[in-house]
Design a protein around this motif. Structure first.
Motif, PDB file in Angstrom:
ATOM      1  N   ASP A  73      -7.895   1.315   6.249  1.00  0.00           N
ATOM      2  CA  ASP A  73      -7.556   1.761   7.699  1.00  0.00           C
ATOM      3  C   ASP A  73      -6.070   1.195   8.021  1.00  0.00           C
ATOM      4  O   ASP A  73      -5.513   1.853   9.052  1.00  0.00           O
ATOM      5  CB  ASP A  73      -8.362   0.493   8.272  1.00  0.00           C
ATOM      6  N   LEU A  74      -5.418   0.160   7.216  1.00  0.00           N
ATOM      7  CA  LEU A  74      -4.219  -0.288   7.690  1.00  0.00           C
ATOM      8  C   LEU A  74      -3.207   0.932   7.293  1.00  0.00           C
ATOM      9  O   LEU A  74      -2.318   1.241   8.141  1.00  0.00           O
ATOM     10  CB  LEU A  74      -3.660  -1.349   6.493  1.00  0.00           C
ATOM     11  N   ASP A  75      -3.363   1.752   6.234  1.00  0.00           N
ATOM     12  CA  ASP A  75      -2.409   2.984   6.113  1.00  0.00           C
ATOM     13  C   ASP A  75      -2.811   4.038   7.099  1.00  0.00           C
ATOM     14  O   ASP A  75      -1.908   4.641   7.605  1.00  0.00           O
ATOM     15  CB  ASP A  75      -2.651   3.542   4.614  1.00  0.00           C
ATOM     16  N   LYS A  76      -3.952   4.383   7.512  1.00  0.00           N
ATOM     17  CA  LYS A  76      -4.298   5.210   8.353  1.00  0.00           C
ATOM     18  C   LYS A  76      -3.368   4.979   9.842  1.00  0.00           C
ATOM     19  O   LYS A  76      -3.021   5.752  10.539  1.00  0.00           O
ATOM     20  CB  LYS A  76      -5.718   5.392   8.772  1.00  0.00           C
ATOM     21  N   VAL A  77      -3.486   3.466  10.352  1.00  0.00           N
ATOM     22  CA  VAL A  77      -2.885   3.278  11.556  1.00  0.00           C
ATOM     23  C   VAL A  77      -1.357   2.974  11.461  1.00  0.00           C
ATOM     24  O   VAL A  77      -0.519   3.550  12.251  1.00  0.00           O
ATOM     25  CB  VAL A  77      -3.485   1.708  11.914  1.00  0.00           C
ATOM     26  N   TYR A  78      -0.735   2.368  10.290  1.00  0.00           N
ATOM     27  CA  TYR A  78       0.457   1.953  10.303  1.00  0.00           C
ATOM     28  C   TYR A  78       1.446   2.969   9.545  1.00  0.00           C
ATOM     29  O   TYR A  78       2.650   2.974   9.757  1.00  0.00           O
ATOM     30  CB  TYR A  78       0.588   0.473   9.719  1.00  0.00           C
ATOM     31  N   SER A  79       0.740   3.966   8.699  1.00  0.00           N
ATOM     32  CA  SER A  79       1.579   4.786   7.989  1.00  0.00           C
ATOM     33  C   SER A  79       2.390   5.614   9.039  1.00  0.00           C
ATOM     34  O   SER A  79       3.752   5.966   9.102  1.00  0.00           O
ATOM     35  CB  SER A  79       0.891   5.735   6.966  1.00  0.00           C
ATOM     36  N   LYS A 112     -10.827   8.790  -1.514  1.00  0.00           N
ATOM     37  CA  LYS A 112     -10.068   9.597  -0.674  1.00  0.00           C
ATOM     38  C   LYS A 112      -8.518   8.485  -0.224  1.00  0.00           C
ATOM     39  O   LYS A 112      -8.259   8.740   1.031  1.00  0.00           O
ATOM     40  CB  LYS A 112     -10.524  10.281   0.404  1.00  0.00           C
ATOM     41  N   TYR A 113      -8.121   8.092  -0.901  1.00  0.00           N
ATOM     42  CA  TYR A 113      -6.789   7.118  -0.605  1.00  0.00           C
ATOM     43  C   TYR A 113      -5.906   8.041  -0.191  1.00  0.00           C
ATOM     44  O   TYR A 113      -5.467   9.323  -0.553  1.00  0.00           O
ATOM     45  CB  TYR A 113      -6.251   6.688  -1.776  1.00  0.00           C
ATOM     46  N   THR A 114      -5.500   7.636   1.110  1.00  0.00           N
ATOM     47  CA  THR A 114      -4.219   8.251   1.803  1.00  0.00           C
ATOM     48  C   THR A 114      -2.793   7.916   1.380  1.00  0.00           C
ATOM     49  O   THR A 114      -1.790   8.086   1.832  1.00  0.00           O
ATOM     50  CB  THR A 114      -4.417   8.536   3.036  1.00  0.00           C
ATOM     51  N   PHE A 115      -2.868   6.630   0.379  1.00  0.00           N
ATOM     52  CA  PHE A 115      -1.685   6.252   0.120  1.00  0.00           C
ATOM     53  C   PHE A 115      -1.494   6.128  -1.517  1.00  0.00           C
ATOM     54  O   PHE A 115      -2.331   6.512  -2.175  1.00  0.00           O
ATOM     55  CB  PHE A 115      -1.795   4.729   0.566  1.00  0.00           C
ATOM     56  N   PRO A 116      -0.415   5.951  -2.023  1.00  0.00           N
ATOM     57  CA  PRO A 116      -0.349   5.968  -3.432  1.00  0.00           C
ATOM     58  C   PRO A 116      -0.915   4.750  -4.092  1.00  0.00           C
ATOM     59  O   PRO A 116      -1.002   3.761  -3.423  1.00  0.00           O
ATOM     60  CB  PRO A 116       1.200   6.056  -3.834  1.00  0.00           C
ATOM     61  N   TYR A 117      -1.477   4.821  -5.298  1.00  0.00           N
ATOM     62  CA  TYR A 117      -2.153   3.905  -5.903  1.00  0.00           C
ATOM     63  C   TYR A 117      -1.281   3.725  -7.293  1.00  0.00           C
ATOM     64  O   TYR A 117      -1.579   4.795  -8.209  1.00  0.00           O
ATOM     65  CB  TYR A 117      -3.559   4.312  -6.070  1.00  0.00           C
ATOM     66  N   LEU A 118      -0.395   3.001  -7.592  1.00  0.00           N
ATOM     67  CA  LEU A 118       0.342   2.831  -8.631  1.00  0.00           C
ATOM     68  C   LEU A 118       0.043   1.989  -9.749  1.00  0.00           C
ATOM     69  O   LEU A 118      -0.534   0.954  -9.270  1.00  0.00           O
ATOM     70  CB  LEU A 118       1.888   2.468  -8.046  1.00  0.00           C
ATOM     71  N   VAL A 119       0.541   2.192 -11.099  1.00  0.00           N
ATOM     72  CA  VAL A 119      -0.001   1.386 -11.987  1.00  0.00           C
ATOM     73  C   VAL A 119       1.346   0.709 -12.450  1.00  0.00           C
ATOM     74  O   VAL A 119       2.391   1.103 -12.535  1.00  0.00           O
ATOM     75  CB  VAL A 119      -0.579   2.057 -13.307  1.00  0.00           C
ATOM     76  N   ASP A 120       1.108  -0.847 -12.621  1.00  0.00           N
ATOM     77  CA  ASP A 120       2.405  -1.608 -13.101  1.00  0.00           C
ATOM     78  C   ASP A 120       1.989  -1.803 -14.575  1.00  0.00           C
ATOM     79  O   ASP A 120       1.660  -3.003 -14.864  1.00  0.00           O
ATOM     80  CB  ASP A 120       2.425  -2.912 -12.218  1.00  0.00           C
ATOM     81  N   ASP A 121       2.282  -1.003 -15.595  1.00  0.00           N
ATOM     82  CA  ASP A 121       2.124  -0.949 -16.773  1.00  0.00           C
ATOM     83  C   ASP A 121       2.616  -2.454 -17.446  1.00  0.00           C
ATOM     84  O   ASP A 121       1.970  -2.900 -18.172  1.00  0.00           O
ATOM     85  CB  ASP A 121       2.727   0.170 -17.574  1.00  0.00           C
ATOM     86  N   THR A 122       3.823  -2.521 -17.240  1.00  0.00           N
ATOM     87  CA  THR A 122       4.484  -3.727 -17.700  1.00  0.00           C
ATOM     88  C   THR A 122       4.397  -5.039 -17.086  1.00  0.00           C
ATOM     89  O   THR A 122       4.680  -6.002 -17.697  1.00  0.00           O
ATOM     90  CB  THR A 122       6.116  -3.449 -17.790  1.00  0.00           C
TER      91      THR A 122
END
Length: 200
Positions: A73-79, A112-122
């Motif tokens: 919801d934060l992304d839907k409103v504030y993006s 159905k994420y509307t934002f990137p979902y990143l992996v911090d491998d290190t």
């Protein structure tokens, strides 16, 4: 005895390393992390952004699951207002296989994420920011001097999600910044699962 002392020293060093991180007013470094679509994402990619809602979160944690819809919801409103959500999974998947990259892709697709979902491998970015929980939020304001940390902590004060009178810390912070004001509350205690660090 010397071996025990060395182990204790290494443990102390690792704890202190994880305890480091940003304070409000610090400039946050940019990053290039892999998104679930296989492409790398950095804050510099968002040319028109006014700032960012950086959320360290994951798949397995009950708190992360409880806050998932609120993050969406934060992304839907504030993006649309210039403050997109950037989600980062900091966990070591060998500890929790549910947090593997394949499962991140699956979760992002199913929800159905509307934002990137990143992996911090290190886990280097997680340590740089000083995140300790999932979820743990850092609100950044883009300025001529870089991305400045304006809020650190919890999304709100309602982990159960049923309090109509909850204090919406992240929303309040972003709304203030959108009005060219400083947030009234700049730091709260993040409530969630401890980050699963890789063994040394």
């Amino acid at each position: 005895m010397k071996k025990l002392a060395l182990i204790a020293l290494l443990a102390l060093f690792s704890v202190s390393a994880f305890a480091q991180g940003y304070k409000v007013g610090d400039k946050a470094i940019d990053f290039k992390l892999k998104n679930v679509n296989g492409k790398t994402v950095s804050l510099a990619d968002y040319k028109s952004a006014k700032g960012f809602i950086v959320v360290f979160t994951c798949n397995h944690c009950p708190y992360a699951k409880a806050y998932e819809s609120r993050i969406m919801d934060l992304d839907k409103v504030y993006s649309a207002k210039g403050y997109p959500v950037i989600a980062i999974n900091p966990n070591d998947p060998t500890t929790y296989p549910e947090d593997s990259f394949d499962n991140m892709k699956k979760r992002s697709s199913e929800k159905k994420y509307t934002f990137p979902y990143l992996v911090d491998d290190t886990q280097a970015i997680t340590k740089a920011y000083g995140a300790t929980k999932t979820p743990h939020v850092f609100v950044l304001e883009k300025t001529l001097n870089g991305n400045i940390v304006e809020y650190i902590g919890a999304i709100d004060n309602d982990t159960e999600g049923g309090d109509a009178n909850k204090i919406k810390y992240v929303e309040n912070a972003v709304n203030a910044l959108l009005m060219n004001k400083k947030p009234e509350t700049t730091m709260t205690k993040a409530v969630g699962c401890g980050i699963k660090w890789k063994s040394i």
